[in-house]
Design a protein around this motif. Structure first.
Motif, short mmCIF file in Angstrom:
data_model
loop_
_atom_site.label_atom_id
_atom_site.label_comp_id
_atom_site.label_asym_id
_atom_site.label_seq_id
_atom_site.Cartn_x
_atom_site.Cartn_y
_atom_site.Cartn_z
N THR A 117 8.38 4.73 -0.33
CA THR A 117 7.47 5.78 0.13
C THR A 117 6.30 5.86 -0.86
OG1 THR A 117 8.51 7.55 -1.15
CG2 THR A 117 9.42 7.07 1.05
N PHE A 118 5.21 6.46 -0.39
CA PHE A 118 4.05 6.60 -1.26
C PHE A 118 4.36 7.54 -2.42
CE2 PHE A 118 -0.65 7.83 -1.70
CZ PHE A 118 -0.93 6.69 -2.42
N ALA A 119 5.17 8.54 -2.19
CA ALA A 119 5.52 9.47 -3.26
C ALA A 119 6.27 8.74 -4.37
CB ALA A 119 6.38 10.61 -2.70
N GLN A 120 7.19 7.84 -4.01
CA GLN A 120 7.90 7.05 -5.02
C GLN A 120 6.92 6.23 -5.87
OE1 GLN A 120 10.59 5.17 -1.98
NE2 GLN A 120 12.08 5.29 -3.64
N ILE A 125 3.60 5.04 -10.80
CA ILE A 125 2.28 4.76 -11.37
C ILE A 125 1.93 5.78 -12.45
CG2 ILE A 125 -0.19 4.68 -10.87
CD1 ILE A 125 0.54 3.56 -8.11
N ARG A 126 2.24 7.03 -12.17
CA ARG A 126 1.96 8.10 -13.14
C ARG A 126 2.70 7.83 -14.45
NH1 ARG A 126 3.25 11.76 -9.96
NH2 ARG A 126 1.19 12.19 -9.09
N ALA A 127 3.95 7.41 -14.35
CA ALA A 127 4.74 7.11 -15.55
C ALA A 127 4.21 5.87 -16.26
CB ALA A 127 6.21 6.92 -15.17
N MET A 128 3.84 4.84 -15.49
CA MET A 128 3.30 3.62 -16.10
C MET A 128 1.98 3.91 -16.81
SD MET A 128 5.21 0.85 -15.55
CE MET A 128 4.06 -0.51 -15.59
N ALA A 129 1.13 4.69 -16.19
CA ALA A 129 -0.18 4.99 -16.77
C ALA A 129 -0.03 5.76 -18.08
CB ALA A 129 -1.02 5.78 -15.79
N ARG A 159 -6.41 9.88 -7.95
CA ARG A 159 -5.96 11.17 -8.47
C ARG A 159 -4.83 11.01 -9.49
NH1 ARG A 159 -7.24 12.81 -3.08
NH2 ARG A 159 -5.11 12.40 -2.31
N VAL A 160 -4.19 9.84 -9.51
CA VAL A 160 -3.11 9.58 -10.47
C VAL A 160 -3.66 8.92 -11.73
CG1 VAL A 160 -0.95 8.32 -10.84
CG2 VAL A 160 -1.40 9.40 -8.64
N THR A 161 -4.56 7.97 -11.58
CA THR A 161 -5.18 7.34 -12.75
C THR A 161 -6.54 6.77 -12.37
OG1 THR A 161 -4.99 5.66 -14.48
CG2 THR A 161 -3.98 5.14 -12.36
N VAL A 162 -7.52 7.01 -13.25
CA VAL A 162 -8.83 6.38 -13.12
C VAL A 162 -9.05 5.38 -14.24
CG1 VAL A 162 -9.87 8.34 -11.93
CG2 VAL A 162 -9.94 8.23 -14.43
N ASP A 163 -8.08 5.27 -15.14
CA ASP A 163 -8.22 4.42 -16.32
C ASP A 163 -7.47 3.10 -16.22
OD1 ASP A 163 -9.73 6.39 -17.69
OD2 ASP A 163 -7.87 7.44 -18.23
#
Length: 542
Positions: A117-120, A125-129, A159-163
């Protein structure tokens, strides 16, 4: 090439019916003898044997244990196989080897066909970033849950990462989603025009959503993989080759679109791989056509055992993302216009691609064709451009060939000499074989050949009615794939004069239960007479 094969047969010959080595083969002693084996040669003239002798890079003789052993000299290395099964080295006719593992790549689960799912994915991604340096690529494989979700696009990823450049890649290779940082890193402008053969998804205002399809995706992926450090690419290639020899694969035909041509040739030269590599030019031209021109002037022999030949074009997508062109509409297709899929190129462009294949000294043509309508269109175009007899000399390949399921189209394909390369699980292999269509094994990245063999024999969705015999399957893996690259007079069979590309297997694939096939490995792999893997236990050597 044919003349060399004829000369080799005349020089070396096979063991005669009397069990004695012919006079022509009693010159210099062989450098290596394999005896005491159950040898499937894939040679219709002598399908089974007990022993084989090798001198240098080529096979000298094939026959009985006694006759072959008598030819040994004082410096001949003799290996007793202890009854193990021997086959010609496996030739993977369709693979993708340039997409090595990247820093920042993660999996959402153990499945090779993930559909998270996109939420997963956003959580990961948030954790990886949070734990990787800015600018590090983040990549994962996705399925249709995300590719079909118009909310799972660039804006949500931003919205999760721009970097960090982020790429969500459809595991079957058709479709991806990028965030803004990835688009910038790959030089894809906001108003970039669609490239030849591909397209960018756009919102109502004409802005890129981040989804890329077909040649738009592959051009981006090629640039991304080409950004990786060369030492990482070399390590990935060497690991790939090590895995190949463990499985008895001695030749790989790579659909070479993952790296820029100059970079691909350089790392292939520097990697010094123990296996044979055929690099099939997969042109992914930008607006200037630069990529295609680079392949046109590439060194065709950049390293020992590496050659550049052939040219690939992808004419449609797959049924998964509903871009293969089909006669019947797809269930659940989002728009009426897209219910039947689509071609990647206009018909005039496809006609030009086929016409170019008829020119003198043209490269062998490899066409990714999956939809049944695409198959019918292409065989009709081929018939309008040249007689069947001319096309048969070209050995045009349909990569995957999923659409060859209509009897009339199948008959035309056979008359045109089309080769079905990398037929996927569930295809009518027995029907194709009975119809006289040449078959070539390809892994397409699913690199355990014995798992694929299980499906070809009827252990997968194909079912027993369309399963090949075990001998037919091994022939498809060896002689069939050699034929598909115009190399059947050099490799693909264990016969006098042929290159000594051989695999000694850990299990008897001709008798064991189908479900046990994927556990097979090669305990002795030979490429051109050189042992590149040897884990044979308790062998008798001299």
């Amino acid at each position: 090439m044919f003349a060399r094969r004829t000369l080799a047969v005349a020089l070396f010959m096979s063991v005669s019916a009397s069990g004695r080595l012919p006079a022509q083969g009693r010159g210099a002693a062989p450098t290596l003898i394999l005896s005491g084996g159950k040898i499937f040669t894939a040679d219709s003239a002598r399908p089974w044997a007990e022993a084989v002798s090798i001198r240098g890079e080529r096979i000298v003789a094939v026959g009985t244990n006694d006759a072959i052993r008598r030819s040994a000299g004082p410096h001949t290395r003799v290996i007793d196989l202890g009854g193990r099964v021997v086959i010609p080295g496996i030739n993977d006719s369709h693979d993708h080897v340039g997409n090595v593992v990247m820093p920042g790549e993660f999996a959402t689960g153990a499945s090779p066909t993930p559909n998270p799912t996109f939420a997963q994915v956003l959580d990961s991604i948030r954790a990886m970033a949070a734990r990787t340096p800015k600018g590090t690529w983040i990549k994962t494989s996705i399925g249709m849950h995300i590719l079909d979700d118009t909310a799972a696009r660039r804006a949500a990823l931003d919205r999760v990462t721009v970097d960090h450049p982020v790429i969500l890649w459809a595991w079957w290779g058709h479709g991806c989603v990028l965030n803004s940082a990835a688009l910038r890193a790959l030089g894809i402008a906001e108003r970039a025009p669609d490239p030849l053969g591909g397209w960018y998804e756009r919102d109502a205002a004409g802005q890129l959503t981040g989804r890329l399809d077909e040649y738009a995706e592959w051009g981006a992926m090629r640039r991304m993989y080409s950004m990786q450090p060369e030492h990482a690419l070399l390590a990935g290639l060497r690991a790939f080759a090590d895995s190949s020899v463990r499985l008895g694969v001695t030749t790989v035909q790579d659909m070479a679109g993952d790296l820029e041509p100059a970079l691909m040739l350089r790392v292939m030269h520097d990697a010094k791989l123990p296996i044979r590599m055929r690099l099939v030019r997969w042109s992914i031209p930008d607006a200037s056509g630069r990529n295609e021109r680079e392949w046109n002037v590439a060194n065709v022999h950049p390293a020992p055992r590496v050659e550049v030949s052939g040219r690939k074009w992808v004419l449609d997508g797959t049924p998964i993302e509903r871009n293969a062109l089909h006669r019947t509409p797809y269930a659940g297709a989002p728009t009426a216009a897209g219910q039947h899929g689509r071609l990647d190129f206009p018909l005039d462009t496809i006609r030009a691609i086929l016409s170019a294949a008829l020119l003198p000294h043209a490269q062998q043509l490899h066409l990714h064709i999956v939809g049944d309508s695409t198959s019918a269109l292409v065989v009709a175009l081929m018939g309008s451009l040249a007689p069947d007899s001319v096309w048969r000399t070209k050995r045009v390949r349909f990569e995957h060939a999923d659409g060859l399921d209509d009897a009339a189209v199948m008959q035309r394909a056979r008359a045109l000499g089309i080769v079905a390369s990398q037929p996927r699980e569930g295809r009518p292999l027995k029907t194709w074989s009975s119809a006289g269509i040449a078959l070539a094994y390809g892994s397409d990245g699913w690199r355990n050949p014995f798992y694929n063999m299980m499906a070809a024999l009827g252990g997968g969705r194909t079912g027993a009615a369309e399963g090949l015999t075990r001998e037919q399957a091994v022939t498809m893996y060896t002689r069939g794939s050699a034929y598909a690259e115009f190399a059947e007079h050099e490799k693909g069979t264990i016969a006098p004069g042929m290159l000594a590309d051989i695999a000694v297997l850990s299990q008897d694939i001709f008798t064991l239960p189908l479900q046990a096939l994927p556990g097979t490995t090669s305990v002795l792999t030979i490429v051109g007479g050189r042992v590149v893997r040897d884990v044979l236990p308790q062998t008798v050597r001299r």
